[in-house]
Each structure stands twice: as C-alpha cells, then as structure tokens.
Design a protein around this motif. Sequence first.
Motif, PDB file in Angstrom:
ATOM      1  N   ILE A  23      52.759   3.093  47.792  1.00 13.67           N
ATOM      2  CA  ILE A  23      52.199   4.316  47.208  1.00 13.67           C
ATOM      3  C   ILE A  23      52.738   5.499  47.995  1.00 13.67           C
ATOM      4  CG2 ILE A  23      50.086   5.634  46.763  1.00 13.67           C
ATOM      5  CD1 ILE A  23      48.639   2.922  46.534  1.00 13.67           C
ATOM      6  N   ARG A  24      53.179   6.512  47.294  1.00  9.30           N
ATOM      7  CA  ARG A  24      53.651   7.745  47.938  1.00  9.30           C
ATOM      8  C   ARG A  24      52.604   8.818  47.715  1.00  9.30           C
ATOM      9  NH1 ARG A  24      59.872   7.321  48.606  1.00  9.30           N
ATOM     10  NH2 ARG A  24      60.045   5.135  48.093  1.00  9.30           N
ATOM     11  N   TYR A  25      52.485   9.714  48.683  1.00  6.82           N
ATOM     12  CA  TYR A  25      51.463  10.748  48.631  1.00  6.82           C
ATOM     13  C   TYR A  25      52.100  12.126  48.636  1.00  6.82           C
ATOM     14  CZ  TYR A  25      48.547   6.796  49.903  1.00  6.82           C
ATOM     15  OH  TYR A  25      47.923   5.580  49.911  1.00  6.82           O
ATOM     16  N   ILE A  26      51.662  12.966  47.711  1.00  8.62           N
ATOM     17  CA  ILE A  26      52.060  14.365  47.683  1.00  8.62           C
ATOM     18  C   ILE A  26      50.848  15.121  48.205  1.00  8.62           C
ATOM     19  CG2 ILE A  26      52.724  16.311  46.240  1.00  8.62           C
ATOM     20  CD1 ILE A  26      53.439  12.842  45.006  1.00  8.62           C
ATOM     21  N   LYS A  27      50.983  15.668  49.404  1.00  6.55           N
ATOM     22  CA  LYS A  27      49.845  16.288  50.091  1.00  6.55           C
ATOM     23  C   LYS A  27      50.003  17.802  50.160  1.00  6.55           C
ATOM     24  CE  LYS A  27      49.096  12.213  52.936  1.00  6.55           C
ATOM     25  NZ  LYS A  27      48.907  11.693  54.280  1.00  6.55           N
TER      26      LYS A  27
END
Length: 68
Positions: free
Chosen positions: A36-40
């Motif tokens: 899972i990749r996170y855009i923060k």
Amino acid sequence: MAHIDGMSKSPRVIFSIKRIADGDWQIEAHYPGAEIRYIKGLTSKAEADAWLDGERKIAWLRSQGYAK
C-alpha cells in the motif's frame, strides 16, 4: 466459447481516503501484488477529493509507473 473481456488490462490502483486526525488526511493507494502506498500531507477531505479528481493523481500514477 465465451469471450473473456479485459484479460489484457492490467489491474487498477484503488484509492481510499482516510482521516488520521483533525487537519490530517491521507490517501491509500492499493495495487494488487504491491505494498500500500500513502499520499500524505492533505489537510481536508476536500483537498483529498481534489487530489483524486485532478492532475495530481495522474502525475502520481505516472511517477509510480501505473500510467503512461
């Protein structure tokens, strides 16, 4: 014999918006077979929605190799 549609298409990235705390939102990008990749760094649901509906999403997909 039945024709199976979509066999040549690659899986799609599925995005979900998560509220972490007041003023702290992120987008999770789920791609089959990958972490899972996170855009923060998003400050509101409206900002997350704008990210998903705009050029930033396309640019991110390209940067990850998921779009041309």
